[in-house]
Design an enzyme around this catalytic site. Structure first.
Site, PDB file in Angstrom:
ATOM      1  N   ASN A 214     -94.435  19.540  -8.274  1.00 33.94           N
ATOM      2  CA  ASN A 214     -95.087  19.184  -9.543  1.00 33.94           C
ATOM      3  C   ASN A 214     -96.488  19.788  -9.579  1.00 33.94           C
ATOM      4  O   ASN A 214     -96.889  20.496  -8.662  1.00 33.94           O
ATOM      5  CB  ASN A 214     -95.130  17.660  -9.696  1.00 33.94           C
ATOM      6  N   PRO A 310     -88.045   7.711  -1.184  1.00 32.90           N
ATOM      7  CA  PRO A 310     -88.625   6.381  -0.951  1.00 32.90           C
ATOM      8  C   PRO A 310     -89.900   6.205  -1.761  1.00 32.90           C
ATOM      9  O   PRO A 310     -90.587   7.181  -2.061  1.00 32.90           O
ATOM     10  CB  PRO A 310     -88.943   6.396   0.556  1.00 32.90           C
TER      11      PRO A 310
END
Ligand SMILES: Cc1cc2nc3c(=O)[nH]c(=O)nc-3n(C[C@H](O)[C@H](O)[C@H](O)COP(=O)(O)O)c2cc1C
Length: 403
Positions: A214, A310
């Site tokens: 990102n 996670p």
């Protein structure tokens, strides 16, 4: 043990409560302390508390016949090896600077003309920065008095700015120095607080040359690290990919993927006081990482199966109390419904604070940011400013919440 004697004057500021601790520190070193309160100081701390801690009578009025008979104000000034005024109000500084002696403390100040004077200012930042107050402190400094610079942080008036009184340990340290009390009597300096910051954009591998990532630049995380270093904190950086070079003097834990980042976070959570998660962690990763570079198939589409990563900050925040950092702080970058989403995340992940920022207005990689620090019962807004300024305010705010 020292046989020194300290006269402690206390002015009318909320910080007066800290003077009780200052008395305790001196008493532990065997130093005799006599406290003198202004009339306003009595609104903030009781003479009884100070008397119990110092084991000495506390003086309040100049015209107290009984007290004057036991030890006159002139004898009191002669008795002392050092005069400390903590907190020093703007009013006391003005009186000292111009030699006004209209109550017990200001009279004692003039009478204690031949001993060292230590002043610990505490006040609202506007009062402190007023030219009149600045001029008064300049005069007092030129007189050879020790002025302990006010600290930055949350003030009693709700502002986050300069004006906090120095901590009692720092004031005591100055007094020991001035009185020539040797090092062994100095209280051991407390272990610095440790801040762990996750920073950057994770890279989730597809094959040896491709990944999902990102646009996070890491600037906010680095700004927080610099602000924490400036305040003497120990800084761990759990670092994914960042465009920029991290600040010096941080301990760096390279952690490119979400799984590695979690592993590192769990390893050092126990030695962390404040955990701040600024990293942009990919929500998903490819289920299977190819061991060889994927070959393009003619006319064929590529189907990637993604599995959930996670949640690092939630996992740290949900650790048992003896392993969990004292404060766990998340960042919520949203493009809509900012505060609602932030509140939801705060509760769901068991965070202490969430710093919410609107990336539709202040995109990743930019120099400016605007942040609301949200907790269960509070919300603090830091308006648009450089990431450096916002980071300083966030660190001061968190430090004011950890003590
Ligand atoms: C709630 C409250 C908090 C105050 N805190 C401060 C302060 O931190 N510093 C300061 O210079 N004055 C503060 N003031 C104003 C002083 O108490 C006021 O100027 C007073 O006259 C000071 O008296 P003294 O210097 O004799 O103690 C505060 C007043 C109030 C009501």
């Amino acid at each position: 043990m020292s046989s020194k004697k300290i006269l402690l004057g206390i002015g009318g500021s909320i910080a007066a409560y800290k003077s009780a601790n200052l008395v305790r520190i001196f008493k532990k070193q065997g130093i005799s302390v006599r406290c003198v309160l202004t009339k306003s100081a009595e609104e903030f701390i009781t003479a009884q508390t100070l008397q119990a801690l110092s084991g000495e009578p506390v003086r309040r009025n100049l015209f107290d016949q009984q007290a004057e008979a036991a030890m006159s104000h002139i004898e009191l000034a002669r008795w002392a090896d050092c005069l400390i005024i903590a907190p020093t109000t703007a009013n006391l500084a003005a009186k000292f600077a111009s030699g006004i002696a209209d109550d017990l403390i200001s009279t004692l100040y003039l009478a204690a003309n031949d001993i060292p004077v230590i002043l610990a200012p505490a006040m609202n930042s506007k009062m402190l920065l007023h030219p009149a107050t600045q001029e008064n402190f300049r005069k007092l400094q030129q007189r050879g008095h020790y002025i302990l610079e006010s600290a930055s942080g949350e003030l009693a008036c709700g502002e986050n700015a300069i004006g906090r009184m120095q901590e009692p340990e720092k004031i005591a340290q100055k007094a020991f120095e001035v009185l020539g009390i040797s090092q062994p009597l100095t209280p051991p300096s407390p272990k610095p607080l440790t801040v762990t910051i996750t920073v950057g954009a994770t890279r989730e591998n597809i094959d040896p040359v491709r990944f999902i990532s990102n646009r996070s630049s890491g600037k906010m995380g680095f700004a927080l690290a610099r602000a924490a270093l400036k305040r003497g904190l120990k800084v761990n950086l759990i670092k994914a990919y960042c465009e920029q070079i991290p600040p010096e003097n941080c301990q760096i834990f390279p952690s490119e993927t979400a799984e590695k980042m979690l592993d590192t976070a769990l390893n050092i959570a126990n030695d962390t006081d404040i955990f701040i998660a600024t990293a942009a962690v990919a929500d998903y990763r490819p289920k299977k990482v190819l061991s060889q570079k994927h070959k393009k198939e003619r006319d064929g589409a590529l189907h990637l199966e993604l599995i959930e990563n996670p949640d690092i900050v939630a996992t740290v925040a949900q650790l048992p109390a003896d392993k969990r950092p004292k404060l766990v702080v998340g960042f919520a970058a949203e493009t809509e419904n900012l505060k609602n989403y932030a509140q939801e995340k705060l509760a769901k992940k068991n965070l202490d604070f969430i710093c919410a920022n609107d990336v539709s207005q202040f995109p990743f990689g930019g120099e400016l940011n605007e942040i609301s620090v949200i907790s269960k019962n509070d919300e603090k807004n830091f308006n648009a400013a450089t990431k450096t300024d916002i980071a300083e305010k966030i660190i001061d705010y968190l430090l004011s919440k950890i003590n």
